[in-house]
Design a protein around this motif. Structure first.
Motif, PDB file in Angstrom:
ATOM      1  N   MET A  18       0.826  -1.203   0.000  1.00  0.00           N
ATOM      2  CA  MET A  18       0.000   0.000   0.000  1.00  0.00           C
ATOM      3  C   MET A  18       0.861   1.254   0.000  1.00  0.00           C
ATOM      4  O   MET A  18       0.672   2.168  -0.785  1.00  0.00           O
ATOM      5  CB  MET A  18      -0.912   0.015   1.224  1.00  0.00           C
ATOM      6  CG  MET A  18      -1.842   1.234   1.275  1.00  0.00           C
ATOM      7  SD  MET A  18      -2.616   1.468   2.879  1.00  0.00           S
ATOM      8  CE  MET A  18      -1.239   2.105   3.846  1.00  0.00           C
ATOM      9  N   ILE A  19       1.873   1.305   0.898  1.00  0.00           N
ATOM     10  CA  ILE A  19       2.739   2.471   0.986  1.00  0.00           C
ATOM     11  C   ILE A  19       3.477   2.695  -0.332  1.00  0.00           C
ATOM     12  O   ILE A  19       3.594   3.820  -0.821  1.00  0.00           O
ATOM     13  CB  ILE A  19       3.729   2.314   2.153  1.00  0.00           C
ATOM     14  CG1 ILE A  19       2.963   2.296   3.486  1.00  0.00           C
ATOM     15  CG2 ILE A  19       4.759   3.429   2.135  1.00  0.00           C
ATOM     16  CD1 ILE A  19       3.846   2.082   4.683  1.00  0.00           C
ATOM     17  N   THR A  43      -2.182  10.414   4.600  1.00  0.00           N
ATOM     18  CA  THR A  43      -2.888   9.247   4.079  1.00  0.00           C
ATOM     19  C   THR A  43      -4.314   9.246   4.608  1.00  0.00           C
ATOM     20  O   THR A  43      -4.617   9.827   5.650  1.00  0.00           O
ATOM     21  CB  THR A  43      -2.181   7.942   4.484  1.00  0.00           C
ATOM     22  OG1 THR A  43      -2.083   7.889   5.915  1.00  0.00           O
ATOM     23  CG2 THR A  43      -0.802   7.852   3.870  1.00  0.00           C
ATOM     24  N   LEU A  80      -8.381   6.916   4.034  1.00  0.00           N
ATOM     25  CA  LEU A  80      -9.114   5.820   3.404  1.00  0.00           C
ATOM     26  C   LEU A  80     -10.368   6.372   2.754  1.00  0.00           C
ATOM     27  O   LEU A  80     -11.108   7.156   3.366  1.00  0.00           O
ATOM     28  CB  LEU A  80      -9.508   4.759   4.429  1.00  0.00           C
ATOM     29  CG  LEU A  80      -8.452   3.770   4.879  1.00  0.00           C
ATOM     30  CD1 LEU A  80      -9.021   2.847   5.950  1.00  0.00           C
ATOM     31  CD2 LEU A  80      -7.921   2.948   3.702  1.00  0.00           C
ATOM     32  N   PRO A  93      -7.155  -1.436   6.682  1.00  0.00           N
ATOM     33  CA  PRO A  93      -5.720  -1.641   6.430  1.00  0.00           C
ATOM     34  C   PRO A  93      -4.889  -0.906   7.481  1.00  0.00           C
ATOM     35  O   PRO A  93      -5.228   0.206   7.888  1.00  0.00           O
ATOM     36  CB  PRO A  93      -5.516  -1.030   5.035  1.00  0.00           C
ATOM     37  CG  PRO A  93      -6.876  -1.030   4.409  1.00  0.00           C
ATOM     38  CD  PRO A  93      -7.848  -0.836   5.524  1.00  0.00           C
ATOM     39  N   ASP A 119      -2.449   1.345   9.519  1.00  0.00           N
ATOM     40  CA  ASP A 119      -1.787   2.649   9.351  1.00  0.00           C
ATOM     41  C   ASP A 119      -2.238   3.391   8.098  1.00  0.00           C
ATOM     42  O   ASP A 119      -1.472   4.179   7.532  1.00  0.00           O
ATOM     43  CB  ASP A 119      -0.264   2.479   9.319  1.00  0.00           C
ATOM     44  CG  ASP A 119       0.275   1.820  10.577  1.00  0.00           C
ATOM     45  OD1 ASP A 119      -0.263   2.105  11.651  1.00  0.00           O
ATOM     46  OD2 ASP A 119       1.211   1.012  10.468  1.00  0.00           O
ATOM     47  N   ALA A 120      -3.466   3.179   7.686  1.00  0.00           N
ATOM     48  CA  ALA A 120      -3.909   3.778   6.428  1.00  0.00           C
ATOM     49  C   ALA A 120      -4.566   5.135   6.605  1.00  0.00           C
ATOM     50  O   ALA A 120      -4.728   5.869   5.630  1.00  0.00           O
ATOM     51  CB  ALA A 120      -4.880   2.836   5.719  1.00  0.00           C
ATOM     52  N   THR A 121      -4.948   5.493   7.826  1.00  0.00           N
ATOM     53  CA  THR A 121      -5.702   6.730   8.019  1.00  0.00           C
ATOM     54  C   THR A 121      -4.887   7.848   8.650  1.00  0.00           C
ATOM     55  O   THR A 121      -5.307   9.007   8.616  1.00  0.00           O
ATOM     56  CB  THR A 121      -6.927   6.478   8.912  1.00  0.00           C
ATOM     57  OG1 THR A 121      -6.488   6.119  10.238  1.00  0.00           O
ATOM     58  CG2 THR A 121      -7.798   5.380   8.341  1.00  0.00           C
ATOM     59  N   THR A 123     -10.330   1.981   0.173  1.00  0.00           N
ATOM     60  CA  THR A 123      -9.259   2.233  -0.788  1.00  0.00           C
ATOM     61  C   THR A 123      -8.279   3.234  -0.182  1.00  0.00           C
ATOM     62  O   THR A 123      -8.658   4.394   0.066  1.00  0.00           O
ATOM     63  CB  THR A 123      -9.820   2.805  -2.101  1.00  0.00           C
ATOM     64  OG1 THR A 123     -10.775   1.892  -2.657  1.00  0.00           O
ATOM     65  CG2 THR A 123      -8.704   3.039  -3.102  1.00  0.00           C
ATOM     66  N   PRO A 124      -7.035   2.830   0.092  1.00  0.00           N
ATOM     67  CA  PRO A 124      -6.037   3.789   0.591  1.00  0.00           C
ATOM     68  C   PRO A 124      -5.802   4.885  -0.432  1.00  0.00           C
ATOM     69  O   PRO A 124      -5.779   4.640  -1.642  1.00  0.00           O
ATOM     70  CB  PRO A 124      -4.785   2.937   0.799  1.00  0.00           C
ATOM     71  CG  PRO A 124      -5.297   1.528   0.933  1.00  0.00           C
ATOM     72  CD  PRO A 124      -6.492   1.463   0.026  1.00  0.00           C
TER      73      PRO A 124
END
Length: 267
Positions: free
Chosen positions: A1-2, A35, A37, A78, A80-82, A150-151
């Motif tokens: 993702m990152i 970041t 979501l 996911p 650490d996505a927010t 969706t990131p």
């Protein structure tokens, strides 16, 4: 993702420079990237909750006096996505009243239901009164479907416009989003000169002074963070966006009852 998000960021930087923006200006803007979501019924990400459905709250937990919007399964998000210090599990239930009032009033609520907690179903019309027929009809148009995560990158519109109007316009051309966003920057670039979080803080302070919300409420926008925003896809409410904000200390203490909610409406 990152890695995917970094690739997207690199491509956006290259496009901006190709269109004539100075590299140092672009880098100054992109340095503030957050970041987030995007939660929507489209995409191929994991299902992490749903719009609508039953209101499931623990016995003894008051039902918010606002219509029910969505449930987010925190364990399904996911990692650490927010960019937010959210609980690792349980569910967040979002409530909002997307109808305009001209005073500083809390327009919604958030409830965290811990994982494994006993719950009971509540009346989805518990917020409604006998003279709310139009509101009830619009509430029937609230979305009712599972949503996927969706990131995405969230870029500050104000940082872009503060550098130049042209860069702000570039941001608008290359920005996208979904129905519900968790974390990141608010998506209404015209609300305040710095960030919509400043507007949330100001409204909360006024609400405390007016006796409409229990304090304390900090005037400093840096003490607040955007939890989520929702573009209301309801006939008759076109142009309405709900923003849920929370003070950082309250988020760390899991005091979701301290969320303050505002409405931006440009019909």
């Amino acid at each position: 993702m990152i890695d995917d998000l970094q690739t997207e960021l690199d491509e956006l930087r290259a496009t901006a420079i190709e269109e004539g923006f100075a590299a140092e200006e672009v880098d100054r803007w992109l340095a503030a990237t957050r970041t987030c979501l995007i939660l929507d019924d489209e995409g191929d990400g994991p299902v992490v909750g749903r719009f609508g459905g039953p209101i499931l709250l623990p016995p003894g937990t008051p039902t918010p006096d606002h219509p029910f919007v969505a449930t987010i399964d925190l364990a399904a998000l996911p990692a650490d996505a927010t960019g937010l210090d959210l609980p690792a599990d349980g569910h967040l239930l979002l409530f909002a009243s997307p109808w305009y009032t001209d005073d500083h009033e809390n327009k919604g609520a958030v409830v965290h239901v811990p994982a494994g907690a006993e719950v009971e179903e509540r009346d989805k019309y518990g917020w409604s009164h006998s003279d709310d027929e139009e509101y009830r009809e619009q509430f029937e148009g609230f979305p009712q479907s599972p949503f996927r995560a969706t990131p995405a990158l969230s870029l500050s519109p104000h940082d872009a416009y503060n550098i130049s109007d042209e860069l702000g316009e570039f941001w608008e051309e290359h920005s996208d989003g979904g129905m519900l966003q968790l974390g990141g920057y608010a998506t209404e670039e015209a609300i305040s000169p710095d960030d919509l979080v400043a507007e949330i803080a100001e409204s909360a302070v006024h609400a405390v002074k007016a006796g409409r919300w229990e304090g304390p409420a900090s005037e400093k926008e840096t003490d607040w963070v955007l939890l989520a925003d929702w573009h209301v896809p309801v006939t008759g409410l076109e142009g309405a966006t709900i923003h849920w904000g929370i003070q950082r200390d309250d988020l760390a203490a899991r005091r979701f009852d301290r969320v303050f909610t505002t409405l931006y409406w440009n019909p």
